[in-house]
Design an enzyme around this catalytic site. Sequence first.
Site, PDB file in Angstrom:
ATOM      1  N   GLU A 233     -35.928 -31.395 -43.502  1.00 25.32           N
ATOM      2  CA  GLU A 233     -35.471 -30.907 -44.803  1.00 25.32           C
ATOM      3  C   GLU A 233     -34.442 -29.786 -44.698  1.00 25.32           C
ATOM      4  O   GLU A 233     -33.735 -29.508 -45.669  1.00 25.32           O
ATOM      5  CB  GLU A 233     -36.668 -30.435 -45.635  1.00 25.32           C
ATOM      6  N   GLU A 289     -54.353 -22.558 -57.763  1.00 25.10           N
ATOM      7  CA  GLU A 289     -53.251 -23.465 -57.446  1.00 25.10           C
ATOM      8  C   GLU A 289     -52.448 -23.803 -58.702  1.00 25.10           C
ATOM      9  O   GLU A 289     -52.658 -23.221 -59.768  1.00 25.10           O
ATOM     10  CB  GLU A 289     -53.797 -24.725 -56.774  1.00 25.10           C
TER      11      GLU A 289
END
Length: 485
Positions: A233, A289
């Site tokens: 990436e 989260e």
Amino acid sequence: MANNVNDLRSAIELLKEIPGQYMETDKPVKVDATVAGMYTKIGARGTIKRPTKLGPMLVCNNVEGFPGARIAIGVLADRNRIGYLLDEDPEKLGHFYVKAYKNPIDPVVIPNDQALCQEEVYLASDPDFDLWKILPAVKTTEKDGAQYVTMGLCYAHDPDDPTCGNATIHRMSIQGKDEMVVGFGGQRHIGAFKDKAFKKGEPLKMSVSIGIDPAIYLASCFEPPTTPIGFDELTIAGGMRGKPVELVKCRSIDEYAIANAEYVLEGELIPDKMLSEDSTTGTGHAIPEFHGYESDARKQPVFKIKAVTCRHNPIFQMCIGASEEHVNMSGLPTEATMMIQLGNAFPGFVKNAYCPPSGGGKLNVILQVSKKRPMDEGKQRQAAILALGVAPELKNVILVDDDVDIFDPYDVEWALTTRFKPEMDLDYIRQVKGHMGDPVGKQHYDPSLRANGLSTKAIYDATVPFALKEKYVRATYMDVDISDL
């Protein structure tokens, strides 16, 4: 202007010049839940319990116990801010990602004596080495079972192929003077590298870079199938900037790190050793989260630290898991995946995609489509089915026409109100693999689920049938110049 951004500090300098994008304070803060608590009131938004709002990034200049260090939060919490940092229209960021993906630039390695991230070096072999005293990692809530690194870019290589590198973000927490644990979830490649190494009974060498060019963070969140194993990436980050990401060889392990990072953790993931995220506190909790709910502490692989390097007066960058910052990092690559994969299957049909904060950047996507001819009818639901396939964490796909502003929730809700009938336009599939963090994808919520992590995927078709388009034309109004009012 944004082309001059190549690290966290140049990003901050850019944002300082833009009204409403930057804030700093000299108020003393601790490495408890203070910074996150402050930022929920300043600019976090996302799925955080209200009241909260979107606002500027924040730098805390006075961190108790860490002279000279600072903490930065919210760098990527505003889509408009990301637009400034990437020099792109915020509503075209998905297209910008696609262009970078299709024009990757490989990273380069620079000499150690040129690497800003190694201005200061702390070796774990030193008897005084102590992560709790070196790294101003913080809690995000008072229930957190440890101090967390939430913006750590992990970088490692496939143990079977030294040419295959991968960069991704994982949550990690301090569990000892030289030990951390790392959470691996989803389809992350470094998790696959770890499994390969552990199967051989070997550790996996890994660096963790904290406080870096925003483009690197944003590029690192792509997932398969858009970035299969073997796709680094960092090449997308190079494509975003039009120049290669600079790496440097680590000081204590055979691996590389981001050369101008604020902090770098060097170490090894250890086979056959796991610790709970709350091993030192016993709270039972991890950090919240993306979904906005509390999370349970879990046993995770141990990351044995060999060294910490940093810049002079380093900046510890962090985010809140339920904040819009997390939404943007997760959602933007998913939007680009929609543009790439659906664009290949249906050229010119899908005009844009948006993963809104309500889904944490992972669970919901709004697809804007353009039906130009009778044969286009039905393509929208095919595109939605494909979207659920190429982004398996998605749960809800909302389809709208190209006269609807997908970035305006009121406009999307209008389309759902005036162009959607559940008995005609709602499709769903049960017992499909989803995101392990989906709060209702649990057997305690639905005992009929065959396993945890399964979801019901839904498609909401709020598009007008092509044959009826002339009966559903939005009213238009005179375009009047009001500059002199």
